[in-house]
Design a protein around this motif. Structure first.
Motif, PDB file in Angstrom:
ATOM      1  N   VAL A  60       0.890  -0.954  -0.589  1.00  0.00           N
ATOM      2  CA  VAL A  60      -0.173   0.115  -0.077  1.00  0.00           C
ATOM      3  C   VAL A  60       0.986   1.169  -0.158  1.00  0.00           C
ATOM      4  O   VAL A  60       0.179   2.139  -0.467  1.00  0.00           O
ATOM      5  CB  VAL A  60      -0.842   0.119   1.241  1.00  0.00           C
ATOM      6  N   ARG A  61       1.843   0.977   0.783  1.00  0.00           N
ATOM      7  CA  ARG A  61       3.556   2.006   0.533  1.00  0.00           C
ATOM      8  C   ARG A  61       3.563   2.611  -0.806  1.00  0.00           C
ATOM      9  O   ARG A  61       3.608   4.180  -1.460  1.00  0.00           O
ATOM     10  CB  ARG A  61       3.718   2.437   2.192  1.00  0.00           C
ATOM     11  N   LEU A  62       3.845   1.906  -1.324  1.00  0.00           N
ATOM     12  CA  LEU A  62       4.701   1.742  -2.986  1.00  0.00           C
ATOM     13  C   LEU A  62       3.505   2.471  -3.605  1.00  0.00           C
ATOM     14  O   LEU A  62       3.682   2.615  -3.793  1.00  0.00           O
ATOM     15  CB  LEU A  62       4.772  -0.142  -3.135  1.00  0.00           C
ATOM     16  N   PHE A  63       1.690   1.987  -3.757  1.00  0.00           N
ATOM     17  CA  PHE A  63       1.245   2.535  -4.448  1.00  0.00           C
ATOM     18  C   PHE A  63       1.394   3.788  -3.921  1.00  0.00           C
ATOM     19  O   PHE A  63       0.759   4.651  -4.673  1.00  0.00           O
ATOM     20  CB  PHE A  63       0.086   1.718  -4.051  1.00  0.00           C
ATOM     21  N   ILE A  64       0.534   4.542  -2.360  1.00  0.00           N
ATOM     22  CA  ILE A  64       0.451   5.528  -2.220  1.00  0.00           C
ATOM     23  C   ILE A  64       1.056   6.674  -0.636  1.00  0.00           C
ATOM     24  O   ILE A  64       1.267   4.864   0.075  1.00  0.00           O
ATOM     25  CB  ILE A  64      -1.191   5.461  -1.693  1.00  0.00           C
TER      26      ILE A  64
ATOM     27  N   PRO B 156      -0.900   6.926   3.045  1.00  0.00           N
ATOM     28  CA  PRO B 156      -2.527   6.382   2.838  1.00  0.00           C
ATOM     29  C   PRO B 156      -2.616   6.794   3.797  1.00  0.00           C
ATOM     30  O   PRO B 156      -3.123   7.407   4.843  1.00  0.00           O
ATOM     31  CB  PRO B 156      -2.022   4.637   3.503  1.00  0.00           C
ATOM     32  N   VAL B 157      -4.167   7.196   3.021  1.00  0.00           N
ATOM     33  CA  VAL B 157      -5.519   7.944   3.618  1.00  0.00           C
ATOM     34  C   VAL B 157      -5.895   6.932   4.897  1.00  0.00           C
ATOM     35  O   VAL B 157      -6.618   5.565   4.671  1.00  0.00           O
ATOM     36  CB  VAL B 157      -6.200   7.900   2.526  1.00  0.00           C
ATOM     37  N   ALA B 158      -5.907   7.320   5.840  1.00  0.00           N
ATOM     38  CA  ALA B 158      -6.536   6.287   7.738  1.00  0.00           C
ATOM     39  C   ALA B 158      -7.529   5.984   6.709  1.00  0.00           C
ATOM     40  O   ALA B 158      -8.828   6.998   6.264  1.00  0.00           O
ATOM     41  CB  ALA B 158      -6.484   7.688   8.901  1.00  0.00           C
TER      42      ALA B 158
END
Length: 82
Positions: free
Chosen positions: A32-36, A39-41
Protein backbone atom coordinates in the motif's frame (compact mmCIF):
# COMPACT_ATOMS: atom_id res chain seq x y z
CA UNK A 1 33.82 -2.09 -10.73
CA UNK A 2 30.98 -4.09 -9.21
CA UNK A 3 30.14 -2.77 -5.74
CA UNK A 4 27.18 -5.05 -5.05
CA UNK A 5 26.93 -5.79 -1.34
CA UNK A 6 25.10 -9.11 -0.96
CA UNK A 7 21.86 -7.11 -0.99
CA UNK A 8 19.54 -8.46 -3.60
CA UNK A 9 17.05 -6.13 -5.17
CA UNK A 10 13.77 -7.06 -6.80
CA UNK A 11 12.08 -5.27 -9.67
CA UNK A 12 8.32 -5.34 -9.08
CA UNK A 13 5.34 -3.52 -10.54
CA UNK A 14 2.63 -1.70 -8.61
CA UNK A 15 -0.27 -0.76 -10.89
CA UNK A 16 2.11 -0.99 -13.84
CA UNK A 17 4.75 1.29 -12.30
CA UNK A 18 8.18 -0.29 -11.87
CA UNK A 19 9.53 -0.22 -8.32
CA UNK A 20 12.69 -1.67 -6.80
CA UNK A 21 12.66 -3.21 -3.33
CA UNK A 22 15.34 -5.02 -1.35
CA UNK A 23 13.24 -7.27 0.87
CA UNK A 24 12.00 -10.63 -0.38
CA UNK A 25 8.84 -10.55 1.74
CA UNK A 26 6.38 -7.70 1.36
CA UNK A 27 3.46 -7.07 3.68
CA UNK A 28 0.09 -5.64 2.74
CA UNK A 29 1.18 -2.39 4.37
CA UNK A 30 4.45 -2.31 2.36
CA UNK A 31 2.56 -2.68 -0.92
CA UNK A 32 0.00 0.00 0.00
CA UNK A 33 2.87 2.41 0.82
CA UNK A 34 4.44 1.66 -2.57
CA UNK A 35 1.09 2.57 -4.13
CA UNK A 36 0.50 5.74 -2.09
CA UNK A 37 3.16 7.29 0.13
CA UNK A 38 0.62 8.57 2.66
CA UNK A 39 -2.29 6.11 2.84
CA UNK A 40 -5.55 7.77 3.87
CA UNK A 41 -6.59 6.74 7.39
CA UNK A 42 -9.72 4.64 7.38
CA UNK A 43 -9.41 3.74 3.70
CA UNK A 44 -9.37 0.09 2.71
CA UNK A 45 -7.11 -0.88 -0.18
CA UNK A 46 -7.68 -4.02 -2.24
CA UNK A 47 -4.31 -5.61 -3.06
CA UNK A 48 -3.94 -8.45 -5.54
CA UNK A 49 -0.74 -9.96 -6.90
CA UNK A 50 0.55 -12.31 -9.57
CA UNK A 51 3.92 -13.91 -10.46
CA UNK A 52 5.07 -14.08 -6.82
CA UNK A 53 7.20 -16.82 -5.31
CA UNK A 54 4.89 -17.99 -2.49
CA UNK A 55 1.98 -17.98 -2.93
CA UNK A 56 2.16 -17.41 -6.69
CA UNK A 57 -0.99 -15.28 -6.90
CA UNK A 58 -3.79 -14.05 -4.71
CA UNK A 59 -4.92 -11.17 -2.58
CA UNK A 60 -3.40 -9.53 0.46
CA UNK A 61 -5.28 -8.08 3.41
CA UNK A 62 -3.95 -6.20 6.42
CA UNK A 63 -1.53 -8.36 8.39
CA UNK A 64 -0.64 -10.69 5.51
CA UNK A 65 2.56 -10.92 3.47
CA UNK A 66 3.85 -12.49 0.27
CA UNK A 67 7.28 -13.76 -0.79
CA UNK A 68 8.15 -12.04 -4.07
CA UNK A 69 10.49 -12.68 -6.96
CA UNK A 70 11.63 -10.60 -9.93
CA UNK A 71 8.71 -9.02 -11.83
CA UNK A 72 6.01 -9.75 -9.26
CA UNK A 73 2.99 -7.63 -10.15
CA UNK A 74 0.65 -5.92 -7.71
CA UNK A 75 -2.64 -4.17 -8.36
CA UNK A 76 -3.88 -1.83 -5.63
CA UNK A 77 -7.29 -0.19 -5.63
CA UNK A 78 -8.77 2.28 -3.19
CA UNK A 79 -12.06 0.62 -2.21
CA UNK A 80 -13.27 3.53 -0.10
CA UNK A 81 -13.56 4.18 3.59
CA UNK A 82 -14.15 1.43 6.11
Amino acid sequence: MDTELNAKSYKIYVNGVERTVTQETLTYEDVVRLFIAQPVAGTIYAVSFDHAKEPKEGELVAGQSVVIKQNTEFDVDDTGRS
